[in-house]
Write a protein that holds these residues in place. Structure first.
Motif, PDB file in Angstrom:
ATOM      1  N   PRO A 150       0.050 -25.491 -23.119  1.00 45.58           N
ATOM      2  CA  PRO A 150       0.168 -26.662 -24.189  1.00 45.58           C
ATOM      3  C   PRO A 150       0.757 -27.739 -23.316  1.00 45.58           C
ATOM      4  O   PRO A 150      -0.047 -28.907 -23.894  1.00 45.58           O
ATOM      5  N   PRO A 151       2.783 -27.400 -23.710  1.00 44.36           N
ATOM      6  CA  PRO A 151       2.979 -28.187 -23.222  1.00 44.36           C
ATOM      7  C   PRO A 151       2.916 -29.364 -22.153  1.00 44.36           C
ATOM      8  O   PRO A 151       3.623 -30.190 -22.280  1.00 44.36           O
ATOM      9  N   VAL A 152       2.772 -28.805 -20.752  1.00 49.80           N
ATOM     10  CA  VAL A 152       1.952 -29.517 -19.293  1.00 49.80           C
ATOM     11  C   VAL A 152       1.183 -30.004 -20.109  1.00 49.80           C
ATOM     12  O   VAL A 152       1.078 -31.213 -19.234  1.00 49.80           O
ATOM     13  N   ALA A 153      -0.240 -29.432 -20.973  1.00 50.26           N
ATOM     14  CA  ALA A 153      -1.404 -30.017 -21.505  1.00 50.26           C
ATOM     15  C   ALA A 153      -1.097 -31.523 -21.821  1.00 50.26           C
ATOM     16  O   ALA A 153      -1.755 -32.575 -21.792  1.00 50.26           O
ATOM     17  N   ALA A 154       0.168 -31.075 -23.135  1.00 51.24           N
ATOM     18  CA  ALA A 154       0.423 -32.679 -23.759  1.00 51.24           C
ATOM     19  C   ALA A 154       1.084 -33.542 -22.348  1.00 51.24           C
ATOM     20  O   ALA A 154       1.453 -35.151 -23.019  1.00 51.24           O
TER      21      ALA A 154
END
Length: 383
Positions: free
Chosen positions: A104-108
């Motif tokens: 999720p932090p990569v996608a964000a």
């Protein structure tokens, strides 16, 4: 193979162009840009649905996105290592907990990554890594060693590190793939490497007892080689087609320079320009064939050999068509700024490294010879 863009792909292309047109202008800070991409779900188009905050897209739509992004003049990505290398590796080898924590932090666009593979004595020969990770009583690993040519380490929040967890092991045995936080003052030091282009995208990274949590070992202790090789297979894919869009724009600038200086009237120069154009078209179709699943086990090595040599020759041609003016920078010299480079000068200097980084030409030929053609393994220690 039959690779084409359908009606849905063209609708998607229109959406992509409209979004990029409305957001690219004024995009300066690369970290802010990553978060902008993440908010609209453009990071991780090739991932499966899994609640990570990404959109999903077909293979042809991923190609559309990559090509339109390259054409738009959008900023160079600083999150591509996390999106294109770490994420597919976690999806293939990571635990559910690792996927939930890191994807999720990569996608964000919130967490940036760098790759801790190469070392001063282990570049293309990755199995020779000497960085060590020792398990300690609190269950964490303590990492000591040095990595080099680490792209964007000065900006990254995390680094995936290939390290030796079995001190008695040799070569590709006893290695582990660890996820290491970069914010460890006194334990991790990053030193930028100034290149002859005047920029510093690469870094030396020194680990002095840096820690990594036991649950952040991907694929299990001792399976680092398998995980690392899997990751290298993700390096070249849809992004290759976007790279070729950039190559085409560079070729156009070289052709324009040849027309401006009159070099295009030389039949030898014209032949070289045509050859560059024809080879670029060939690389595109080869990349599309590979994406379609019809490539062999050495397809990525073949692609690397093709584009690295092509890009070097383009840089040399850029200097040839400009003649003596190619040796003069666009700005005035000063002690604080020794020289500046224009786009074609930067192309020439940076492309000198194309046949070395990401696996040298010699390594790529060895992979093709041994893994595809079945030739005898090269004797160790023979130059």
């Amino acid at each position: 193979m039959d690779f084409g863009f359908g009606a849905e792909d063209e609708v998607f292309r229109g959406e992509v162009r409209e979004w990029l047109a409305g957001h690219v202008d004024g995009a300066q800070d690369r970290r802010v840009w990553e978060r902008t991409l993440g908010k609209s779900g453009w990071i991780g188009l090739g991932w499966p649905e899994g609640g990570y905050g990404n959109r999903t897209a077909t293979l042809t739509q991923q190609v559309v996105w990559a090509e339109e992004y390259a054409r738009s003049g959008a900023p160079a990505r600083s999150g591509h290592i996390g999106e294109k290398l770490l994420a597919p590796t976690l999806l293939a080898h990571g635990s559910d907990e690792q996927k939930a924590r890191f994807l999720p932090p990569v996608a964000a666009g919130e967490e940036l990554w760098c790759q801790g593979y190469s070392e001063p004595g282990a570049g293309s020969d990755l199995a020779g890594v000497r960085t060590r990770a020792t398990r300690v009583e609190d269950g964490t690993y303590r990492i000591s060693g040095q990595k080099i040519w680490t792209s964007l380490a000065h900006e990254a929040d995390w680094c995936f590190v290939l390290a030796r967890t079995d001190p008695e092991s040799r070569r590709h045995h006893g290695l582990s793939f660890l996820l290491v936080p970069m914010d460890q003052p006194g334990r991790i030091e990053v030193r930028p490497i100034r290149q002859m282009t005047g920029t510093s995208e690469f870094n030396e990274v020194f680990f002095d007892g840096a820690h990594a949590r036991a649950e952040h070992v991907v694929g299990g202790e001792g399976r680092g080689w398998q995980v690392a090789m899997s990751l290298l297979g993700f390096e070249r894919g849809v992004s290759t087609l976007a790279q070729q869009v950039g190559f085409a724009e560079e070729l156009t600038r070289v052709v324009q320079a040849a027309a401006r200086t009159g070099a295009v009237s030389d039949p030898v120069v014209r032949a070289l320009l045509v050859r560059q154009w024809a080879e670029l078209r060939t690389m595109r179709w080869n990349a599309l064939r590979t994406l379609g699943g019809s490539g062999d086990a050495g397809a990525s090595s073949v692609a690397k050999l093709l584009w690295a040599g092509w890009h070097q020759r383009l840089g040399e041609l850029a200097m040839l068509v400009r003649g003596a003016e190619a040796t003069v920078g666009p700005g005035d010299w000063s002690p604080s700024s020794p020289y500046e480079l224009d786009a074609l000068q930067h192309l020439f200097l940076f492309s000198r490294a194309d046949t070395v980084y990401g696996g040298s030409d010699q390594i790529q030929r060895t992979i093709i010879a041994e893994r595809v053609l079945g030739l005898p393994r090269e004797p160790k220690g023979v130059v």
